[in-house]
Design a protein around this motif. Structure first.
Motif, PDB file in Angstrom:
ATOM      1  N   ARG A 205       1.441   4.311  -2.988  1.00  0.00           N
ATOM      2  CA  ARG A 205       1.110   5.696  -2.631  1.00  0.00           C
ATOM      3  C   ARG A 205       1.949   6.705  -3.420  1.00  0.00           C
ATOM      4  O   ARG A 205       1.553   7.845  -3.606  1.00  0.00           O
TER       5      ARG A 205
ATOM      6  N   GLN B  59       0.827  -1.205   0.000  1.00  0.00           N
ATOM      7  CA  GLN B  59       0.000   0.000   0.000  1.00  0.00           C
ATOM      8  C   GLN B  59       0.863   1.257   0.000  1.00  0.00           C
ATOM      9  O   GLN B  59       0.574   2.215  -0.704  1.00  0.00           O
ATOM     10  N   GLU B  60       1.923   1.253   0.778  1.00  0.00           N
ATOM     11  CA  GLU B  60       2.827   2.404   0.828  1.00  0.00           C
ATOM     12  C   GLU B  60       3.559   2.558  -0.504  1.00  0.00           C
ATOM     13  O   GLU B  60       3.751   3.675  -0.993  1.00  0.00           O
TER      14      GLU B  60
END
Length: 66
Positions: A25, A21-22
């Motif tokens: 981003r 997820q990071e």
């Protein structure tokens, strides 16, 4: 995260990312993704989104094949 527990808007080095997820981003150039895929031992073929998915999957599961 900052000292106050807030997320920073400064892009981290790709090698410091530990979660899919990071990783997703941030904006990454394809050459950065290919280099990180090589470093992690995952396939380096395909487009940017293929590489993002593959690296993110590896970071989240430890599995090299998506």
């Amino acid at each position: 995260m900052s000292a106050r527990g807030e997320k920073s808007d400064l892009r981290p080095g790709i090698e410091t990312i530990t979660e899919g997820q990071e990783l997703k981003r941030w904006y990454w150039r394809k050459d950065e993704l290919v280099a990180q895929a090589k470093a992690l031992g995952v396939k380096t073929t395909g487009g940017k989104f293929d590489l993002l998915d593959r690296i993110g999957h590896f970071l989240d599961t430890g599995e090299k094949d998506l």
